[in-house]
Design an enzyme around this catalytic site. Structure first.
Site, mmCIF file in Angstrom:
data_model
loop_
_atom_site.group_PDB
_atom_site.id
_atom_site.type_symbol
_atom_site.label_atom_id
_atom_site.label_comp_id
_atom_site.label_asym_id
_atom_site.label_seq_id
_atom_site.Cartn_x
_atom_site.Cartn_y
_atom_site.Cartn_z
ATOM 1 N NE ARG A 182 -24.149 -3.859 35.792
ATOM 2 C CZ ARG A 182 -23.606 -2.912 36.531
ATOM 3 N NH1 ARG A 182 -22.609 -3.189 37.360
ATOM 4 N NH2 ARG A 182 -24.043 -1.676 36.449
ATOM 5 C CD GLU A 187 -16.397 -1.795 0.942
ATOM 6 O OE1 GLU A 187 -15.165 -1.765 1.121
ATOM 7 O OE2 GLU A 187 -17.215 -1.790 1.891
ATOM 8 C CB THR A 237 -0.916 -0.014 1.249
ATOM 9 O OG1 THR A 237 -1.607 -1.260 1.280
ATOM 10 C CG2 THR A 237 -1.920 1.117 1.225
ATOM 11 C CD GLU A 238 3.072 2.898 -4.101
ATOM 12 O OE1 GLU A 238 2.600 3.797 -4.834
ATOM 13 O OE2 GLU A 238 3.993 2.136 -4.435
ATOM 14 N N GLY A 259 -7.448 -6.690 1.423
ATOM 15 C CA GLY A 259 -8.482 -6.490 0.393
ATOM 16 C C GLY A 259 -9.754 -6.063 1.093
ATOM 17 C CB THR A 260 -11.849 -2.955 1.043
ATOM 18 O OG1 THR A 260 -12.245 -2.986 -0.335
ATOM 19 C CG2 THR A 260 -10.706 -1.969 1.234
ATOM 20 C CD GLU A 301 -1.854 -12.601 1.426
ATOM 21 O OE1 GLU A 301 -0.816 -12.959 0.864
ATOM 22 O OE2 GLU A 301 -2.414 -11.525 1.195
HETATM 23 C C1 LIG Z 1 -3.957 -1.633 10.464
HETATM 24 C C2 LIG Z 1 -3.628 -1.797 9.023
HETATM 25 C C3 LIG Z 1 -2.614 -2.663 8.640
HETATM 26 C C4 LIG Z 1 -2.271 -2.783 7.296
HETATM 27 N N1 LIG Z 1 -1.200 -3.579 6.952
HETATM 28 C C5 LIG Z 1 -0.740 -3.530 5.673
HETATM 29 C C6 LIG Z 1 0.474 -4.192 5.318
HETATM 30 O O1 LIG Z 1 1.119 -4.869 6.140
HETATM 31 N N2 LIG Z 1 0.922 -4.066 4.045
HETATM 32 C C7 LIG Z 1 0.239 -3.345 3.109
HETATM 33 O O2 LIG Z 1 0.718 -3.273 1.979
HETATM 34 N N3 LIG Z 1 -0.919 -2.717 3.408
HETATM 35 C C8 LIG Z 1 -1.411 -2.783 4.667
HETATM 36 N N4 LIG Z 1 -2.569 -2.121 4.995
HETATM 37 C C9 LIG Z 1 -3.274 -1.369 3.968
HETATM 38 C C10 LIG Z 1 -4.582 -1.983 3.532
HETATM 39 O O3 LIG Z 1 -4.357 -3.193 2.843
HETATM 40 C C11 LIG Z 1 -5.310 -0.929 2.680
HETATM 41 O O4 LIG Z 1 -5.715 0.099 3.567
HETATM 42 C C12 LIG Z 1 -6.482 -1.499 1.929
HETATM 43 O O5 LIG Z 1 -6.050 -2.365 0.913
HETATM 44 C C13 LIG Z 1 -7.365 -0.400 1.297
HETATM 45 O O6 LIG Z 1 -6.596 0.486 0.555
HETATM 46 P P1 LIG Z 1 -6.764 2.061 0.800
HETATM 47 O O7 LIG Z 1 -6.604 2.325 2.243
HETATM 48 O O8 LIG Z 1 -5.845 2.752 -0.133
HETATM 49 O O9 LIG Z 1 -8.254 2.366 0.409
HETATM 50 P P2 LIG Z 1 -8.809 2.693 -1.066
HETATM 51 O O10 LIG Z 1 -8.304 1.688 -2.016
HETATM 52 O O11 LIG Z 1 -8.576 4.136 -1.335
HETATM 53 O O12 LIG Z 1 -10.370 2.457 -0.856
HETATM 54 C C14 LIG Z 1 -11.237 3.434 -0.238
HETATM 55 C C15 LIG Z 1 -12.652 2.893 -0.288
HETATM 56 O O13 LIG Z 1 -13.060 2.727 -1.647
HETATM 57 C C16 LIG Z 1 -13.525 1.416 -1.860
HETATM 58 N N5 LIG Z 1 -13.185 0.958 -3.211
HETATM 59 C C17 LIG Z 1 -11.972 0.968 -3.810
HETATM 60 N N6 LIG Z 1 -12.051 0.442 -5.037
HETATM 61 C C18 LIG Z 1 -13.335 0.067 -5.219
HETATM 62 C C19 LIG Z 1 -14.062 -0.540 -6.276
HETATM 63 N N7 LIG Z 1 -13.461 -0.896 -7.397
HETATM 64 N N8 LIG Z 1 -15.397 -0.766 -6.112
HETATM 65 C C20 LIG Z 1 -16.010 -0.416 -4.969
HETATM 66 N N9 LIG Z 1 -15.389 0.161 -3.932
HETATM 67 C C21 LIG Z 1 -14.063 0.399 -4.042
HETATM 68 C C22 LIG Z 1 -12.805 0.572 -0.818
HETATM 69 O O14 LIG Z 1 -13.483 -0.639 -0.562
HETATM 70 C C23 LIG Z 1 -12.806 1.526 0.375
HETATM 71 O O15 LIG Z 1 -14.040 1.446 1.028
HETATM 72 C C24 LIG Z 1 -2.970 -2.038 6.321
HETATM 73 C C25 LIG Z 1 -4.022 -1.193 6.697
HETATM 74 C C26 LIG Z 1 -4.342 -1.057 8.027
HETATM 75 C C27 LIG Z 1 -5.428 -0.105 8.394
#
Ligand SMILES: Cc1cc2nc3c(=O)[nH]c(=O)nc-3n(C[C@H](O)[C@H](O)[C@H](O)COP(=O)(O)OP(=O)(O)OC[C@H]3O[C@@H](n4cnc5c(N)ncnc54)[C@H](O)[C@@H]3O)c2cc1C
Length: 385
Positions: A276, A375, A132-133, A372-373, A250
């Site tokens: 309680r 969604e 992630t970036e 992977g969210t 995963e």
């Molecule tokens: C505590 C924690 C630990 C983590 N550990 C790691 C790690 O070890 N390594 C690593 O690389 N990453 C890590 N992550 C990152 C995590 O995998 C990402 O936050 C996640 O993949 C979502 O990416 P984003 O935050 O950029 O959200 P975005 O991709 O910007 O998404 C924002 C929203 O838009 C929705 N969305 C995006 N695309 C679509 C679509 N095509 N259709 C519908 N909805 C969509 C998403 O579901 C989300 O609700 C971590 C995150 C957290 C919070």
């Protein structure tokens, strides 16, 4: 919780479960608050975990691992969650043992495996994976970090964020573009050994709403020179494919975490509502409490039945990523719902972090976001309709 023993459990795994439970109670549970205050699990604990066999349990003995299967990893993760350590050591070890070590085992050259896996199994090296970036998470193909070939090295330039084990990591698998014009086919995974990588910097240990004992960080790569021998598998452009193959496991790991959390929430809540009192009776005597907890227990048992079945398929090598995606979104959604409803029965105490249910509530939320969210999981499932 449903009274059934998971079909993938064996006598050997039951013995492991008891050993892990006793070790965690004795060695790690007393450290939990200290780790939460520090925002990180200390390195000594990682080494203790390595010496006890909690790290890289399913990596072959030839590479210093435990020589077990994914079932060994699940037993360790389940006990870590039950001990209330899922939002610290559990999450960190999940990335370290279940993800990073398995990428190296599956794709690494013999030299890479010999070099990194024994140190990871002993806890001397802590692993992280940096996909992630700041500008991209779900859309992995759009990563902007580049790895440019320069003689016998790759020069890595870019920035990562939200990286689990980011403060502790000694070995970071960096997802970068070796050919920025080639889309997914230009993605590679390159290992950065942080101790010797000039230009590598750790950013802040990010402040999260939960998982307080887990270090999650920004990482900066300012023209980091990395030997070409650190390209995972030795062939450029394989990164995206490598990431996709590991996904079923995963996602299932997340689902197991969700199931254990639901089971623990129901148990803790059932105990509390028996003790309680309000209006001259126990909270459990109210029919609303009985119905809500009956529903929560049902959800936990359904989730357990599903993930156990997928575990059998995973061990047989027949689990597909789509079914694993179903397990990931449904169990983690349910985890958040069940814990929220359980917390309600604690009244004001449920909002106090000294009560485990409060910490579980905060820790649960990220389950719907990372790996992977939810969604994105539904998108993948929808493609198979
Ligand atoms: C505590 C924690 C630990 C983590 N550990 C790691 C790690 O070890 N390594 C690593 O690389 N990453 C890590 N992550 C990152 C995590 O995998 C990402 O936050 C996640 O993949 C979502 O990416 P984003 O935050 O950029 O959200 P975005 O991709 O910007 O998404 C924002 C929203 O838009 C929705 N969305 C995006 N695309 C679509 C679509 N095509 N259709 C519908 N909805 C969509 C998403 O579901 C989300 O609700 C971590 C995150 C957290 C919070």
């Amino acid at each position: 919780m449903g009274g059934e023993i998971s079909p993938w459990m064996t006598e050997e795994l039951s013995i492991l479960r008891d050993q892990v439970r006793r070790f965690l109670e004795r060695e790690f549970v007393p450290c939990r608050e200290r780790w939460e205050e520090a925002g990180v699990v200390d390195r000594e604990a990682w080494k203790k975990a390595g010496a006890t066999g909690l790290l890289c349990a399913s990596i072959p003995e030839a590479y210093g691992g435990g020589g077990g299967t994914r079932a060994h990893d699940v037993v360790i993760a389940e006990e870590t969650g039950r001990a209330g350590l899922g939002g610290g050591f559990g999450a960190g070890n999940g990335v370290h043992s279940n993800i990073v070590a398995h990428y190296i085992l599956a794709y690494g050259t013999e030299e890479q495996k010999q070099c990194w896996l024994p140190c990871m199994a002993s806890g001397e090296m802590i692993g992280a994976i940096a996909m992630t970036e700041p500008g991209t998470g779900s859309d992995l193909q759009s990563v902007r970090t580049t790895a440019r070939r320069d003689g016998d090295a790759y020069v890595i330039a870019g920035q990562k964020t939200f990286i689990t084990n980011g403060q502790n990591a000694d070995l970071v698998l960096v997802v970068a573009k070796t050919d920025p014009a080639a889309g997914a086919k230009g993605v590679s995974i390159i290992a950065v050994e942080t101790a010797t990588a000039s230009g590598f910097r750790r950013g802040r240990n990010l402040q999260k709403i939960g998982m307080h004992a887990q270090d999650t960080s920004e990482l900066f790569f300012d023209d980091v020179r990395t030997p070409v021998g650190n390209l995972l598998g030795g062939v450029e452009g394989q990164g995206f494919k490598q990431l996709m193959v590991q996904l079923a496991w995963e996602r299932l790991s997340c689902a197991f975490g969700a199931v254990v959390a639901m089971e623990r929430a129901v148990e803790l809540t059932a105990d509390y509502v028996k003790e309680r009192k309000a209006f001259g009776q126990s909270i459990l005597d109210f029919q609303n409490t009985q119905f809500k907890l009956a529903e929560a227990k049902t959800h936990a048992v359904i989730a357990r039945t599903f993930v156990d079945q997928l575990m059998v398929r995973l061990l047989a090598g027949t689990l597909d990523p789509t079914t694993a995606a179903m397990a990931k979104w449904w169990t983690t959604d349910m985890q958040c719902k069940v814990i929220d409803e359980c917390l309600q029965f604690f009244g004001g105490y449920g909002y106090m972090t000294e009560y485990p249910i409060a910490r579980m509530y905060a820790d649960a939320r990220v389950q719907k976001i990372y790996a992977g969210t939810n969604e994105v999981m539904k998108l993948l499932i929808a493609r198979t309709l």
